[in-house]
Enzyme design. Sequence first.
Site, PDB file in Angstrom:
ATOM      1  N   ASN A  18      -7.363   7.398  -0.072  1.00 23.89           N
ATOM      2  CA  ASN A  18      -6.774   7.939  -1.292  1.00 23.89           C
ATOM      3  C   ASN A  18      -7.022   9.448  -1.238  1.00 23.89           C
ATOM      4  O   ASN A  18      -8.125   9.909  -1.531  1.00 23.89           O
ATOM      5  CB  ASN A  18      -7.461   7.288  -2.504  1.00 23.89           C
ATOM      6  CG  ASN A  18      -6.900   7.778  -3.818  1.00 23.89           C
ATOM      7  OD1 ASN A  18      -6.070   8.686  -3.854  1.00 23.89           O
ATOM      8  ND2 ASN A  18      -7.370   7.202  -4.905  1.00 23.89           N
ATOM      9  N   ARG A  35      -2.938   5.288  -0.513  1.00 20.88           N
ATOM     10  CA  ARG A  35      -2.452   5.251  -1.886  1.00 20.88           C
ATOM     11  C   ARG A  35      -1.535   6.465  -2.072  1.00 20.88           C
ATOM     12  O   ARG A  35      -1.934   7.596  -1.802  1.00 20.88           O
ATOM     13  CB  ARG A  35      -3.624   5.339  -2.847  1.00 20.88           C
ATOM     14  CG  ARG A  35      -3.169   5.378  -4.273  1.00 20.88           C
ATOM     15  CD  ARG A  35      -4.330   5.552  -5.204  1.00 20.88           C
ATOM     16  NE  ARG A  35      -3.854   5.505  -6.572  1.00 20.88           N
ATOM     17  CZ  ARG A  35      -4.546   5.957  -7.598  1.00 20.88           C
ATOM     18  NH1 ARG A  35      -5.728   6.465  -7.415  1.00 20.88           N
ATOM     19  NH2 ARG A  35      -4.059   5.884  -8.807  1.00 20.88           N
ATOM     20  N   HIS A  72      -0.786   3.388 -12.078  1.00 15.57           N
ATOM     21  CA  HIS A  72      -1.883   2.396 -12.007  1.00 15.57           C
ATOM     22  C   HIS A  72      -1.354   1.022 -11.590  1.00 15.57           C
ATOM     23  O   HIS A  72      -1.972  -0.007 -11.884  1.00 15.57           O
ATOM     24  CB  HIS A  72      -2.576   2.203 -13.380  1.00 15.57           C
ATOM     25  CG  HIS A  72      -3.395   3.371 -13.846  1.00 15.57           C
ATOM     26  ND1 HIS A  72      -3.538   3.664 -15.178  1.00 15.57           N
ATOM     27  CD2 HIS A  72      -4.122   4.284 -13.171  1.00 15.57           C
ATOM     28  CE1 HIS A  72      -4.317   4.732 -15.312  1.00 15.57           C
ATOM     29  NE2 HIS A  72      -4.689   5.122 -14.108  1.00 15.57           N
ATOM     30  N   ARG A  81      -6.333  13.740 -21.155  1.00 11.92           N
ATOM     31  CA  ARG A  81      -4.878  13.772 -21.423  1.00 11.92           C
ATOM     32  C   ARG A  81      -4.589  13.276 -22.832  1.00 11.92           C
ATOM     33  O   ARG A  81      -5.193  12.317 -23.295  1.00 11.92           O
ATOM     34  CB  ARG A  81      -4.145  12.888 -20.411  1.00 11.92           C
ATOM     35  CG  ARG A  81      -4.010  13.528 -19.053  1.00 11.92           C
ATOM     36  CD  ARG A  81      -3.401  12.575 -18.046  1.00 11.92           C
ATOM     37  NE  ARG A  81      -4.359  12.225 -17.019  1.00 11.92           N
ATOM     38  CZ  ARG A  81      -4.242  11.193 -16.191  1.00 11.92           C
ATOM     39  NH1 ARG A  81      -3.190  10.403 -16.250  1.00 11.92           N
ATOM     40  NH2 ARG A  81      -5.157  10.953 -15.289  1.00 11.92           N
ATOM     41  N   GLU A  98      -8.813  -1.525  -6.524  1.00  8.44           N
ATOM     42  CA  GLU A  98      -7.551  -1.007  -5.992  1.00  8.44           C
ATOM     43  C   GLU A  98      -7.561  -0.957  -4.470  1.00  8.44           C
ATOM     44  O   GLU A  98      -6.545  -1.205  -3.828  1.00  8.44           O
ATOM     45  CB  GLU A  98      -7.273   0.374  -6.594  1.00  8.44           C
ATOM     46  CG  GLU A  98      -6.940   0.259  -8.075  1.00  8.44           C
ATOM     47  CD  GLU A  98      -6.905   1.580  -8.805  1.00  8.44           C
ATOM     48  OE1 GLU A  98      -5.823   2.157  -8.881  1.00  8.44           O
ATOM     49  OE2 GLU A  98      -7.959   2.021  -9.294  1.00  8.44           O
TER      50      GLU A  98
END
Length: 414
Positions: free
Chosen positions: A7, A85, A174, A235, A379
């Site tokens: 990633n 990813r 996601h 965020r 993940e």
Amino acid sequence: MWTLVLNCGSSSVKFALLQAESGETALSGLAERLGSPEARLVLSQAGQKTESAHPDASYAEVFALLLAELEQLGLREQVGVVAHRVVHGGEKFSAPALIGPDVLESIRACIPLAPLHNPANLAGIEAAQASFPGLPQVAVFDTAFHQTLPPVAYRYAVPKEWYTEHGVRRYGFHGTSHAYVAQEAARMLNRPLAELHLVTAHLGNGCSLAAVSGGKSLDTSMGLTPLEGLVMGTRSGDVDPNLHDYLARQAGLSLEVVTDALNRRSGLTGLSGLSGDMRQLEEAAVQGHAGATLAVEVFVYRLAKSIAAMSVALPGLDALVFTGGIGENSAGVRAKVLNRLGLLGFALDEAANDAAVRGVAGQIGRPGSTPALVVGTNEELMIAREAARLLTPERPGSQQLGSNTLRAVTGGLA
Ligand code: ADP
């Protein structure tokens, strides 16, 4: 065969070497602050962490260190695939893809949709191709799982040509995590995924919901970018779309300043004036910090409201799934959310909720109520499984890759 999952961010690489079947992990870690004097590498192996400084290290140097480590473990020859990813696959990718020149070009074409992430993912892929020649490299997209959204969920009510000419629509993110925890939830409920209707809540630094029916995503809370939807660590999630215009006229703030603030100085950070870290905020709230209390309350309220809204995408609601750092560990957030959702049939089992922390999965609803599950996301494992599925033609659902195709891409080693 081992899968190396990568990633790659703009200045970091997270990695894991694992078996797609069993999930056994031989090595994992993180290289961060790459390109700076503080660059460092953290390796985790058999429960042991080692940390080393590598001033100004690049991706290539990190991969050279990784190769040396694999050599030492005697695993270098057994790595069969490198899986990456990739954040944004636009409308082009609804499944993982074997990386070749066309796929690289398509990832590049999605840069305007993810100007920070996709260039970093591409740089990581190119460095990995140079460092691991001959190995197939697979891209697994954060957006792919949500490509099953129907137009009613993905279209914005804006001029049509913004969609047709500029790709303005909801994509969602996601995806790997939502897909993984939906599968795990089916296992825990002992029911086939094909007949389950779930709302999955991935609550980490970024937060999103998905409505998953029969293993397919029907709606999700993030949109064109990962800024839409829930309150997150830094965020804002949803705000009035006139905000930029108002702040430009009222305070003379530029587009860039407002966008940066919505991404980096809003959410829990903006509300609390203290931190974007839920654990820290919960501790501060107990001490009476007003900003922290408000931040947690807004986070929970907006989350509960969005879960109720998300359930409209489903013909029924069989379970709610909590995952991510907050979802897996904050019994307080989960309790507050379920206590607001009695109308959907939820009722909290306090003891089960308090027990489901630090890697303990479980059902936290009372018997007879709508099940609420805590599930640890993984993940890396899901990415490894997706890559294995792509590269193994005999498995159901895998893409049929001819041996010539594989040979062409891998240089004959596959
Ligand atoms: P990322 O999205 O970066 O992968 P994580 O999934 O690790 O992040 O989630 C990070 C969030 O999880 C932070 O807000 C952190 O405070 C929260 N978290 C982790 N452990 C706990 C805990 N025990 N109680 C409350 N929040 C926690």
